[in-house]
Design an enzyme around this catalytic site. Structure first.
Site, PDB file in Angstrom:
ATOM      1  N   SER A  77     -12.821  -3.117   0.912  1.00 61.54           N
ATOM      2  CA  SER A  77     -13.112  -2.525   2.232  1.00 61.54           C
ATOM      3  C   SER A  77     -14.565  -2.094   2.279  1.00 61.54           C
ATOM      4  O   SER A  77     -15.027  -1.393   1.373  1.00 61.54           O
ATOM      5  CB  SER A  77     -12.236  -1.294   2.465  1.00 61.54           C
ATOM      6  OG  SER A  77     -10.887  -1.659   2.502  1.00 61.54           O
ATOM      7  N   LYS A  88      -3.997   5.821   8.336  1.00 67.21           N
ATOM      8  CA  LYS A  88      -4.782   6.152   7.141  1.00 67.21           C
ATOM      9  C   LYS A  88      -5.336   7.540   7.332  1.00 67.21           C
ATOM     10  O   LYS A  88      -6.153   7.771   8.229  1.00 67.21           O
ATOM     11  CB  LYS A  88      -5.913   5.120   6.977  1.00 67.21           C
ATOM     12  CG  LYS A  88      -6.746   5.299   5.713  1.00 67.21           C
ATOM     13  CD  LYS A  88      -7.710   4.104   5.577  1.00 67.21           C
ATOM     14  CE  LYS A  88      -8.895   4.399   4.699  1.00 67.21           C
ATOM     15  NZ  LYS A  88      -8.628   4.383   3.275  1.00 67.21           N
ATOM     16  N   ARG A 114       0.870  -1.181   0.000  1.00 67.99           N
ATOM     17  CA  ARG A 114       0.000   0.000   0.000  1.00 67.99           C
ATOM     18  C   ARG A 114       0.906   1.231   0.000  1.00 67.99           C
ATOM     19  O   ARG A 114       1.296   1.722   1.062  1.00 67.99           O
ATOM     20  CB  ARG A 114      -0.904  -0.039   1.235  1.00 67.99           C
ATOM     21  CG  ARG A 114      -1.897   1.101   1.330  1.00 67.99           C
ATOM     22  CD  ARG A 114      -2.837   0.871   2.516  1.00 67.99           C
ATOM     23  NE  ARG A 114      -3.770   1.959   2.665  1.00 67.99           N
ATOM     24  CZ  ARG A 114      -3.507   3.095   3.306  1.00 67.99           C
ATOM     25  NH1 ARG A 114      -2.335   3.283   3.868  1.00 67.99           N
ATOM     26  NH2 ARG A 114      -4.420   4.041   3.388  1.00 67.99           N
TER      27      ARG A 114
HETATM   28  N1  3NM Z   1      -7.685   0.856   6.072  1.00 61.64           N
HETATM   29  P1  3NM Z   1      -3.058   0.432  11.566  1.00 61.64           P
HETATM   30  S1  3NM Z   1      -7.787   1.479   8.511  1.00 61.64           S
HETATM   31  C1  3NM Z   1      -5.267   0.847   5.537  1.00 61.64           C
HETATM   32  O1  3NM Z   1     -10.709   1.261   7.867  1.00 61.64           O
HETATM   33  C2  3NM Z   1      -6.386   1.017   6.468  1.00 61.64           C
HETATM   34  O2  3NM Z   1     -10.446   0.639   5.818  1.00 61.64           O
HETATM   35  C3  3NM Z   1      -8.543   1.072   7.049  1.00 61.64           C
HETATM   36  O3  3NM Z   1      -3.362   0.709  10.031  1.00 61.64           O
HETATM   37  C4  3NM Z   1     -10.010   0.998   6.904  1.00 61.64           C
HETATM   38  O4  3NM Z   1      -2.964  -1.044  11.723  1.00 61.64           O
HETATM   39  C5  3NM Z   1      -6.266   1.349   7.819  1.00 61.64           C
HETATM   40  O5  3NM Z   1      -1.713   1.082  11.789  1.00 61.64           O
HETATM   41  C6  3NM Z   1      -4.988   1.592   8.553  1.00 61.64           C
HETATM   42  O6  3NM Z   1      -4.132   1.069  12.370  1.00 61.64           O
HETATM   43  C7  3NM Z   1      -4.582   0.433   9.434  1.00 61.64           C
END
Ligand code: 3NM
Length: 216
Positions: free
Chosen positions: A111, A140, A40
Protein backbone atom coordinates in the site's frame (compact mmCIF):
# COMPACT_ATOMS: atom_id res chain seq x y z
CA UNK A 1 1.96 -10.63 -12.48
CA UNK A 2 -1.06 -10.50 -14.76
CA UNK A 3 -2.79 -7.12 -14.44
CA UNK A 4 -6.22 -8.75 -14.91
CA UNK A 5 -5.84 -10.59 -11.63
CA UNK A 6 -6.27 -7.28 -9.79
CA UNK A 7 -9.54 -6.43 -11.46
CA UNK A 8 -11.87 -7.35 -8.63
CA UNK A 9 -9.85 -7.85 -5.49
CA UNK A 10 -11.97 -8.87 -2.50
CA UNK A 11 -10.58 -8.33 1.02
CA UNK A 12 -12.23 -9.89 4.05
CA UNK A 13 -11.73 -10.91 7.65
CA UNK A 14 -14.21 -12.37 10.10
CA UNK A 15 -14.92 -8.88 11.52
CA UNK A 16 -16.20 -7.61 8.17
CA UNK A 17 -19.20 -9.86 7.73
CA UNK A 18 -21.39 -9.16 10.78
CA UNK A 19 -24.19 -11.75 10.96
CA UNK A 20 -23.08 -13.81 8.00
CA UNK A 21 -20.80 -16.80 7.75
CA UNK A 22 -17.49 -15.55 6.29
CA UNK A 23 -16.79 -18.67 4.25
CA UNK A 24 -20.24 -18.42 2.67
CA UNK A 25 -19.60 -14.79 1.75
CA UNK A 26 -16.22 -15.72 0.28
CA UNK A 27 -17.65 -18.59 -1.75
CA UNK A 28 -20.45 -16.40 -3.11
CA UNK A 29 -17.88 -13.79 -4.10
CA UNK A 30 -15.73 -16.46 -5.79
CA UNK A 31 -18.73 -17.84 -7.63
CA UNK A 32 -19.62 -14.33 -8.73
CA UNK A 33 -16.19 -13.78 -10.27
CA UNK A 34 -13.77 -12.01 -7.94
CA UNK A 35 -10.26 -12.26 -9.36
CA UNK A 36 -8.13 -12.09 -6.19
CA UNK A 37 -8.73 -12.57 -2.47
CA UNK A 38 -6.92 -11.17 0.56
CA UNK A 39 -7.43 -12.48 4.07
CA UNK A 40 -7.22 -9.49 6.41
CA UNK A 41 -7.98 -10.65 9.94
CA UNK A 42 -8.02 -7.48 12.08
CA UNK A 43 -9.72 -5.89 15.04
CA UNK A 44 -10.57 -6.79 18.62
CA UNK A 45 -12.54 -9.90 17.57
CA UNK A 46 -9.86 -11.22 15.21
CA UNK A 47 -9.18 -14.93 15.28
CA UNK A 48 -5.79 -15.92 16.64
CA UNK A 49 -3.62 -19.02 16.90
CA UNK A 50 -5.06 -22.33 15.68
CA UNK A 51 -8.48 -20.88 14.90
CA UNK A 52 -6.90 -18.21 12.70
CA UNK A 53 -4.73 -20.71 10.87
CA UNK A 54 -7.66 -23.08 10.37
CA UNK A 55 -9.82 -20.29 8.98
CA UNK A 56 -6.99 -19.16 6.70
CA UNK A 57 -6.62 -22.70 5.34
CA UNK A 58 -10.35 -22.89 4.65
CA UNK A 59 -10.21 -19.58 2.75
CA UNK A 60 -7.16 -20.78 0.82
CA UNK A 61 -8.88 -24.02 -0.15
CA UNK A 62 -11.92 -22.17 -1.46
CA UNK A 63 -9.68 -19.86 -3.49
CA UNK A 64 -7.83 -22.84 -4.93
CA UNK A 65 -11.12 -24.43 -5.97
CA UNK A 66 -11.97 -21.30 -7.95
CA UNK A 67 -8.39 -20.72 -9.18
CA UNK A 68 -8.22 -17.32 -7.52
CA UNK A 69 -4.95 -16.13 -5.89
CA UNK A 70 -5.01 -16.26 -2.09
CA UNK A 71 -3.13 -13.36 -0.47
CA UNK A 72 -2.43 -12.87 3.24
CA UNK A 73 -2.40 -9.39 4.76
CA UNK A 74 0.68 -8.57 6.87
CA UNK A 75 1.32 -12.04 8.25
CA UNK A 76 4.39 -13.20 6.33
CA UNK A 77 4.94 -16.19 8.62
CA UNK A 78 1.44 -17.54 7.99
CA UNK A 79 1.68 -16.87 4.25
CA UNK A 80 4.88 -18.90 4.04
CA UNK A 81 3.53 -21.69 6.25
CA UNK A 82 0.41 -22.05 4.10
CA UNK A 83 2.16 -21.59 0.77
CA UNK A 84 -0.11 -18.65 -0.02
CA UNK A 85 0.05 -17.01 -3.43
CA UNK A 86 1.17 -13.74 -1.94
CA UNK A 87 1.45 -11.22 0.85
CA UNK A 88 0.11 -7.67 1.08
CA UNK A 89 1.77 -5.16 3.40
CA UNK A 90 1.24 -1.56 4.43
CA UNK A 91 3.75 1.12 5.34
CA UNK A 92 3.58 0.26 9.04
CA UNK A 93 4.62 -3.37 8.45
CA UNK A 94 8.09 -4.80 7.78
CA UNK A 95 9.95 -3.04 4.95
CA UNK A 96 9.02 -4.48 1.56
CA UNK A 97 12.67 -5.28 0.80
CA UNK A 98 12.82 -7.62 3.81
CA UNK A 99 9.47 -9.21 3.01
CA UNK A 100 10.62 -9.78 -0.57
CA UNK A 101 13.66 -11.65 0.71
CA UNK A 102 11.51 -13.77 3.00
CA UNK A 103 8.83 -14.74 0.48
CA UNK A 104 10.94 -15.35 -2.61
CA UNK A 105 8.75 -15.41 -5.71
CA UNK A 106 5.39 -15.09 -4.00
CA UNK A 107 3.34 -12.05 -5.03
CA UNK A 108 4.09 -8.92 -3.02
CA UNK A 109 1.61 -6.07 -2.81
CA UNK A 110 2.37 -2.82 -1.01
CA UNK A 111 0.00 0.00 0.00
CA UNK A 112 1.40 3.40 -0.97
CA UNK A 113 0.17 6.95 -0.42
CA UNK A 114 2.83 9.13 -2.06
CA UNK A 115 5.30 9.20 -4.95
CA UNK A 116 8.10 8.49 -2.52
CA UNK A 117 6.42 5.41 -1.04
CA UNK A 118 5.59 4.24 -4.54
CA UNK A 119 9.19 4.49 -5.72
CA UNK A 120 10.51 2.69 -2.66
CA UNK A 121 7.93 -0.09 -3.06
CA UNK A 122 9.05 -0.63 -6.64
CA UNK A 123 12.75 -0.62 -5.73
CA UNK A 124 11.98 -3.11 -2.98
CA UNK A 125 10.36 -5.52 -5.42
CA UNK A 126 6.60 -4.97 -5.14
CA UNK A 127 4.61 -6.80 -7.84
CA UNK A 128 1.68 -4.44 -7.51
CA UNK A 129 0.73 -1.42 -5.42
CA UNK A 130 -2.49 -0.47 -3.66
CA UNK A 131 -3.47 3.21 -3.71
CA UNK A 132 -6.00 4.63 -1.28
CA UNK A 133 -8.17 5.39 0.43
CA UNK A 134 -9.66 6.92 -2.69
CA UNK A 135 -12.98 7.60 -0.97
CA UNK A 136 -14.00 7.62 2.69
CA UNK A 137 -13.96 4.18 4.28
CA UNK A 138 -15.28 2.77 7.52
CA UNK A 139 -13.50 -0.57 7.12
CA UNK A 140 -10.02 0.53 8.25
CA UNK A 141 -9.79 2.18 11.64
CA UNK A 142 -6.47 3.93 10.94
CA UNK A 143 -7.18 4.87 7.31
CA UNK A 144 -5.70 8.13 6.05
CA UNK A 145 -7.90 10.92 4.70
CA UNK A 146 -9.50 10.09 1.35
CA UNK A 147 -7.13 11.10 -1.45
CA UNK A 148 -9.45 11.02 -4.48
CA UNK A 149 -8.16 9.84 -7.84
CA UNK A 150 -5.39 12.38 -8.41
CA UNK A 151 -2.48 10.32 -7.07
CA UNK A 152 -3.84 7.26 -8.83
CA UNK A 153 -3.80 9.16 -12.13
CA UNK A 154 -0.27 10.42 -11.48
CA UNK A 155 0.99 6.95 -10.63
CA UNK A 156 -0.56 5.56 -13.81
CA UNK A 157 1.00 8.32 -15.91
CA UNK A 158 4.45 7.71 -14.41
CA UNK A 159 4.29 3.92 -14.60
CA UNK A 160 2.11 2.84 -17.52
CA UNK A 161 2.84 -0.86 -16.97
CA UNK A 162 2.63 -1.03 -13.18
CA UNK A 163 -0.17 -3.21 -11.78
CA UNK A 164 -2.23 -0.80 -9.62
CA UNK A 165 -5.27 -1.54 -7.50
CA UNK A 166 -7.36 1.26 -5.99
CA UNK A 167 -8.91 0.89 -2.54
CA UNK A 168 -11.15 2.65 -0.06
CA UNK A 169 -14.89 3.35 -0.24
CA UNK A 170 -15.31 1.90 -3.72
CA UNK A 171 -18.84 0.87 -4.63
CA UNK A 172 -20.93 0.39 -7.75
CA UNK A 173 -21.83 4.09 -7.74
CA UNK A 174 -18.25 5.40 -7.97
CA UNK A 175 -16.28 2.57 -9.59
CA UNK A 176 -16.35 4.20 -13.02
CA UNK A 177 -14.12 7.01 -11.71
CA UNK A 178 -11.53 4.41 -10.79
CA UNK A 179 -11.44 2.90 -14.27
CA UNK A 180 -11.20 6.37 -15.80
CA UNK A 181 -8.22 7.15 -13.54
CA UNK A 182 -6.36 4.17 -14.98
CA UNK A 183 -6.39 1.52 -12.24
CA UNK A 184 -6.14 -2.14 -13.17
CA UNK A 185 -8.47 -3.12 -10.40
CA UNK A 186 -10.54 -2.24 -7.39
CA UNK A 187 -10.08 -3.69 -3.91
CA UNK A 188 -13.22 -3.75 -1.78
CA UNK A 189 -14.40 -4.89 1.61
CA UNK A 190 -17.81 -3.41 2.38
CA UNK A 191 -19.15 -3.30 -1.19
CA UNK A 192 -19.21 -7.11 -1.13
CA UNK A 193 -19.49 -7.86 2.61
CA UNK A 194 -22.54 -5.59 3.01
CA UNK A 195 -24.16 -6.56 -0.27
CA UNK A 196 -27.51 -8.31 -0.21
CA UNK A 197 -26.86 -9.67 -3.68
CA UNK A 198 -23.17 -10.45 -4.07
CA UNK A 199 -23.50 -11.75 -7.64
CA UNK A 200 -25.04 -8.49 -8.85
CA UNK A 201 -22.56 -6.36 -6.90
CA UNK A 202 -19.55 -8.24 -8.26
CA UNK A 203 -20.91 -8.02 -11.79
CA UNK A 204 -21.45 -4.26 -11.41
CA UNK A 205 -17.93 -3.69 -10.10
CA UNK A 206 -16.25 -5.41 -13.02
CA UNK A 207 -14.45 -3.18 -15.49
CA UNK A 208 -16.52 -3.98 -18.55
CA UNK A 209 -19.74 -4.35 -16.70
CA UNK A 210 -22.97 -3.66 -18.47
CA UNK A 211 -24.37 -2.87 -15.00
CA UNK A 212 -22.06 0.10 -14.64
CA UNK A 213 -23.07 3.44 -16.07
CA UNK A 214 -20.60 4.47 -18.75
CA UNK A 215 -20.15 7.99 -20.00
CA UNK A 216 -21.06 8.62 -23.62
N1 3NM B 1 -6.78 -0.24 3.10
P1 3NM B 1 -13.88 -0.58 1.99
S1 3NM B 1 -8.60 1.47 2.79
C1 3NM B 1 -7.97 -2.26 3.90
O1 3NM B 1 -6.17 3.09 2.07
C2 3NM B 1 -7.95 -0.87 3.44
O2 3NM B 1 -4.75 1.48 2.29
C3 3NM B 1 -6.97 1.01 2.73
O3 3NM B 1 -12.56 -1.12 2.69
C4 3NM B 1 -5.88 1.93 2.34
O4 3NM B 1 -13.91 -1.18 0.63
C5 3NM B 1 -9.07 -0.05 3.30
O5 3NM B 1 -15.00 -1.13 2.84
C6 3NM B 1 -10.48 -0.44 3.59
O6 3NM B 1 -13.84 0.90 2.01
C7 3NM B 1 -11.29 -0.71 2.34
Amino acid sequence: MKHEKLQLYFIMGTANVQQREPLVVLEQALQAGITMFQLREKGSTALTGQAYEHFARQCQQLCQTYHVPFIVNDDVTLAIKLGADGVHIGQEDLPASIVRQQIGKMLLGVSVHSQEELQIALQDGADYVGIGPIFATTSKSDAKAPCGTQFLQQARAMYPELPIVAIGGIHESNVQMIWEAGADGVAVISAICDSEDIATTVAALHKNSSFTQTKT
